[in-house]
Structure formats: C-alpha cells, structure tokens
Scaffold this motif. Structure first.
Motif: not given
Lengths: 201, 201
Positions: A161, A163-165, A167-168, A181-182, A185-186, A188-189
């Motif tokens: 999660x 790593x893809x964050x 890239x995003x 945002x990332x 959200x992270x 929160x996860x």
DNA sequence: ATAATTACATACGTAACGTATGTCAATTGA
DNA sequence: TCAATTGACATACGTTACGTATGTAATTAT
C-alpha cells in the motif's frame, strides 16, 4: 607517492561502477542506460563491469542491494525516534512513503527493479524493509496494541500500500495535496489494525 | 468467395498484432519480445506495427488497455454476485488478488507496464479497476457500512496492497499456503475499515 | 481518370549487448 | 628469485533488434 593496496583499488573500481550505474539507472532508467556510456563516465570500460558483476543485471542487483540497505537504515532511524510504539510504527510507514517519492528510489526500486529482476520480495535485502515493518508489528502485537494474527503478511500488505501510494503521489498533478490525502487514508487504514480500534469518530 | 470489407481487415490486423504482442509480452516479457518475431508470428511485419501503433510502446499500451478492460469486467462481475455489499467489496478485492496471480497479468500489468509506461495510475483504463473499487467503497460509506473519509485514496491503497500480495504469493515457495495467509491478512486489513469494526475477536 | 491517401512491406543504418580474446600487473610456488 | 598462474581489466568482434526511410499496391477522393 605511495600506491594504494590492491584490494582497495578493486573496491574502488566496484564502488565507482555501482555509483555510476546507480546514477544512470536513476536518471534515464535501466533500459535506456548504456553500459558503454556510464562505464566510460566512471573511467572504465564494459570489461570491468562484466568481470565484477557478470553483466547489466548483476550491476542492477548491486545497486538495489545498496539502496535497500540505505532504506532499511533510514526506516530504523525513523521508528526509533518515537517513544510511543504505535506512533513509531505509523511514522515508519509514512517514512516508507516519503522515501519512495524520491525519483531514484521510485525508478530503480519500484519500477525497473521488479521488471528486470522479478519479484522484489526475492531481492537480496528488500526483506530489510519488510523485516523492519514486521518487527515493529510484532512488538505492537506483543504489547497488545495491535490486533494482527500474521505480522509478516500484514507487513507485506502495508508495504504494498505504501509503495503504490508513492507512485500515486509522484504522478499526480498536485503531489502536495495528493500526499496529504494518501497519508491520511493510510493512517486510517493502519488505525483499523489497532486493538481498541476506535474506527468511528 | 467474397472479400471482407476494408475496415474489417484493418481491425483484424490490429487485433492480430495486439494478440501476438500480448502473448509474447506475457511469455518472455516486454524487453525480450522481438518485434520481428511476434509480428512474423501474426503473418505481418514491423511495418504494420509501426503504422498502427507507432512503435513497441504503443503496442504495449494497446495490450494493457485490453487487459485492463477485461479485468474491470471481471471485477464488476465478482462484486455483483454478492447481495451483502460488504462481502461483495471484500470478494472484489480478493478477486483482484487472484487475477494478479495469472502470469500474463503479473508480467504485463504489474512488472513491465509500470517500468515501460510509468505510473500505472496514469494508464488509459487502469482507472477502471481503481474506479470499480472506489465505487464499491463509496456505496459502503453511503450505506454506513464503512468508515472511510476518502474512498478514492483508500481504493488506491487497497489496490496496492492487493497487487503486492499477488507478487508475494506468486513468488513464494508454497503459493497455496501463502495465498491463504495473504487473503486472511487482507481481510483483516479491510475489516478495520468497517463502521463497527469488531477488530478483536 | 488521375491524384492522393492508406496500409502495409522492404531495406538500411545504428546502437547496444554479450563473448571471446588480449594484456599487464600481482601473486604464488618452487 | 624466477617461472607460472591467476586476477583485473581493455579491446575487438559478431549479432540482435530497434527506428526510420522508402517503396508499392490498393483504395478513396475529385
């Protein structure tokens, strides 16, 4: 002037090749990096490269090993700076995201590395970062702060999660805003993994 | 025998090239796929390829667009099979993991695609899968079943975790066992996003 | 009917990789 | 101490594969 000892010269040659390759791979990508070019830049030829690393892939492995070690060290440093274990864990993950925002790390560790060498989890020391996360999670579980049955599996998911964050974020129009945002959200996860998970708020 | 209409012939040529490239990319990887080889396999030459797709990268984009559309369709099918929205969401994610276990998807969509074309989130239809997940999450939030402030950001994190889970599984010594671990940890991770999150159990 | 465009194939130049070989210094063994 | 061997590179070569430039036949437009 006294000459340097032989072993030292060799170590220098290897280091020069790794450094030159790292720069080239990070700047133009693995496929577009010409061995003739960056070996010449290091004052050497492809002969030295093949001798020490067996080929282009071998050099990439060496570069990745080096970067991964640096990443592990940085991650350990981050989590050690927080007295609260949970906060240390969260910041370690956020640090993961931030590191992966650096173009060199993104290009080499996230894009070219997996494509050329295959799955990152088989890499020499990528386990370094994973292990760091796994250990942090294990400690939290032992402390009763996290409710996780399989820390290693969870660490791998969390790492994915992160790593893809990265890239995003790096590819978004507004990296600043996207980063916020990332990360939100992270967090929160991760919060959902806590023992007393106060998810609603 | 009557000849086929012109436009149909052209569409066939394009389809043949995409199919041949897809097979070659999936089998030996983008870098090792020779344009001369797989165009010849399709009964054509590189001339047709350059004419229709501009080059090797263009063909990869076309292949990725095709696969992404298929993935989106499959994901939608999965979530539609469950009456309980939450369960539908979870199974959609698990379906994501399972799809990414297929060698072709892994090689093209997870490894070569990002390395050659850059960030997957900029791809033509990769947003397809992301959007599917985002929509599912939004519906859950609207129903009061998920406690997520930013569904899109969360969807991207979840997708990243899924993809890396797939890489982990596919490269593990015992994919069966690893798959179980990954899916279990993944479900636990998602559980933390639920409104009444009964995390301890 | 002729001009122009489309849909390819063919030919060519070039970059880059891997290998095979060469060379010189350093080390080892007698 | 001197020969033999190994190690650390450089050089030369052959091959592959890419992109481009050009050629050509069939279709479409005028």
């Amino acid at each position: 002037m006294a000459h340097k000892p032989r072993s030292e010269m060799i170590a220098e040659t290897r280091a020069k090749l790794v450094a030159a390759a790292r720069e080239a791979f990070g700047r133009v990508g693995y496929a577009n990096a010409s061995m003739d070019d960056f070996t010449a830049g290091a004052g050497l030829t492809r002969g030295a490269l093949y001798h020490h690393f067996g080929g282009k892939q071998g050099l990439l492995e060496a570069v990745i090993t080096q970067i991964d070690a640096e990443m592990s060290a940085r991650l350990n440093g981050v989590s050690a700076r927080f007295s609260d274990p949970w906060q240390g864990f969260v910041e370690e993950c956020v640090g993961y995201i931030e590191m992966a925002l650096e173009p060199e790390i993104q290009r080499i560790m996230l894009l070219d590395g997996p494509a050329v060498l295959g799955n990152p989890f088989n890499w020499p020391n990528q386990p370094g970062c994973i292990r760091s996360l796994t250990n942090s999670l294990k400690r939290l579980v032992a402390d009763g702060q996290a409710d996780v049955a399989d820390p290693e599996a969870t660490a791998r998911l969390v790492s994915g999660a992160s790593l893809h964050a990265s890239l995003w974020i790096a590819n978004s129009d507004d990296p600043e805003a996207t980063s916020k945002r990332a990360v939100a959200a992270f967090k929160r996860l991760l919060e959902g993994l806590r023992t007393g998970a106060p998810s609603s708020g």
